[in-house]
Design a protein around this motif. Sequence first.
Motif, PDB file in Angstrom:
ATOM      1  N   GLU A  76      27.375 -65.606 -62.874  1.00 32.96           N
ATOM      2  CA  GLU A  76      26.502 -64.372 -63.156  1.00 32.96           C
ATOM      3  C   GLU A  76      26.540 -63.660 -61.782  1.00 32.96           C
ATOM      4  OE1 GLU A  76      23.734 -62.159 -65.229  1.00 32.96           O
ATOM      5  OE2 GLU A  76      24.480 -64.348 -65.836  1.00 32.96           O
ATOM      6  N   SER A  77      27.272 -62.554 -61.731  1.00 34.63           N
ATOM      7  CA  SER A  77      27.802 -61.558 -60.692  1.00 34.63           C
ATOM      8  C   SER A  77      27.419 -60.063 -60.988  1.00 34.63           C
ATOM      9  CB  SER A  77      29.197 -61.677 -60.271  1.00 34.63           C
ATOM     10  OG  SER A  77      29.446 -63.073 -59.693  1.00 34.63           O
ATOM     11  N   LEU A  78      26.704 -59.249 -59.993  1.00 38.99           N
ATOM     12  CA  LEU A  78      26.762 -58.097 -60.238  1.00 38.99           C
ATOM     13  C   LEU A  78      27.323 -57.249 -58.987  1.00 38.99           C
ATOM     14  CD1 LEU A  78      25.292 -55.558 -61.588  1.00 38.99           C
ATOM     15  CD2 LEU A  78      23.206 -56.175 -60.416  1.00 38.99           C
ATOM     16  N   PHE A  79      27.988 -56.305 -59.098  1.00 38.64           N
ATOM     17  CA  PHE A  79      28.520 -55.531 -58.201  1.00 38.64           C
ATOM     18  C   PHE A  79      28.131 -53.924 -58.441  1.00 38.64           C
ATOM     19  CE2 PHE A  79      31.608 -59.117 -59.610  1.00 38.64           C
ATOM     20  CZ  PHE A  79      31.746 -59.647 -58.265  1.00 38.64           C
ATOM     21  N   GLU A  80      27.568 -53.589 -57.336  1.00 39.42           N
ATOM     22  CA  GLU A  80      27.179 -52.381 -57.586  1.00 39.42           C
ATOM     23  C   GLU A  80      28.172 -51.492 -56.363  1.00 39.42           C
ATOM     24  OE1 GLU A  80      22.955 -52.747 -56.281  1.00 39.42           O
ATOM     25  OE2 GLU A  80      22.447 -52.611 -58.528  1.00 39.42           O
ATOM     26  N   PHE A  81      28.742 -50.469 -56.879  1.00 36.49           N
ATOM     27  CA  PHE A  81      29.738 -49.485 -56.210  1.00 36.49           C
ATOM     28  C   PHE A  81      29.043 -48.234 -55.835  1.00 36.49           C
ATOM     29  CE2 PHE A  81      31.970 -52.186 -59.398  1.00 36.49           C
ATOM     30  CZ  PHE A  81      32.717 -52.950 -58.592  1.00 36.49           C
ATOM     31  N   THR A  82      29.536 -47.842 -54.634  1.00 39.76           N
ATOM     32  CA  THR A  82      29.203 -46.428 -54.211  1.00 39.76           C
ATOM     33  C   THR A  82      30.336 -45.400 -54.315  1.00 39.76           C
ATOM     34  OG1 THR A  82      29.778 -47.029 -52.054  1.00 39.76           O
ATOM     35  CG2 THR A  82      27.646 -47.660 -52.194  1.00 39.76           C
ATOM     36  N   PRO A  83      29.633 -44.316 -54.126  1.00 40.78           N
ATOM     37  CA  PRO A  83      30.852 -43.126 -54.316  1.00 40.78           C
ATOM     38  C   PRO A  83      31.846 -43.186 -53.469  1.00 40.78           C
ATOM     39  CG  PRO A  83      28.555 -42.066 -54.703  1.00 40.78           C
ATOM     40  CD  PRO A  83      28.413 -43.510 -54.184  1.00 40.78           C
ATOM     41  N   GLY A  84      33.006 -43.021 -53.649  1.00 37.63           N
ATOM     42  CA  GLY A  84      34.228 -43.182 -52.864  1.00 37.63           C
ATOM     43  C   GLY A  84      34.981 -44.581 -53.099  1.00 37.63           C
ATOM     44  N   ILE A  85      35.461 -44.898 -51.976  1.00 40.10           N
ATOM     45  CA  ILE A  85      36.394 -46.101 -52.130  1.00 40.10           C
ATOM     46  C   ILE A  85      35.421 -47.222 -51.742  1.00 40.10           C
ATOM     47  CG2 ILE A  85      38.498 -47.365 -51.040  1.00 40.10           C
ATOM     48  CD1 ILE A  85      39.604 -44.726 -50.413  1.00 40.10           C
ATOM     49  N   ASN A  86      35.788 -48.250 -52.666  1.00 42.88           N
ATOM     50  CA  ASN A  86      34.966 -49.511 -52.389  1.00 42.88           C
ATOM     51  C   ASN A  86      35.861 -50.777 -52.247  1.00 42.88           C
ATOM     52  OD1 ASN A  86      31.812 -49.340 -53.388  1.00 42.88           O
ATOM     53  ND2 ASN A  86      33.215 -47.904 -54.351  1.00 42.88           N
ATOM     54  N   ALA A  87      35.890 -51.665 -51.330  1.00 41.07           N
ATOM     55  CA  ALA A  87      36.788 -52.654 -51.101  1.00 41.07           C
ATOM     56  C   ALA A  87      35.856 -54.038 -51.424  1.00 41.07           C
ATOM     57  CB  ALA A  87      37.221 -52.593 -49.574  1.00 41.07           C
TER      58      ALA A  87
END
Length: 91
Positions: free
Chosen positions: A15-26
Amino acid sequence: MIDSLHLQNFQGHKESLFEFTPGINAITGKSDSGKSSIVRALYYLKYNRPASNNYPSHWIKNGKGKISESMGVIIETKGKQVSRYRTKTEN
């Protein structure tokens, strides 16, 4: 742009949740920690063509290697969701 990615019983992700931000995510981590699974999940979501039967995690397979629970990949973008689920009887 993808706002979030939710993996359920997908390869090494129970069970994994990844939240991304505008721009480049690493995404960084040790070897065999599930980084490539994220790319595979996006591929599976887009094409519905897993390269093998190894996408469902070992947690949801019975003793014979058959799926006994559900596996899911969900992305959210601009307030909308796209999802793909696989169960014992449905894909």
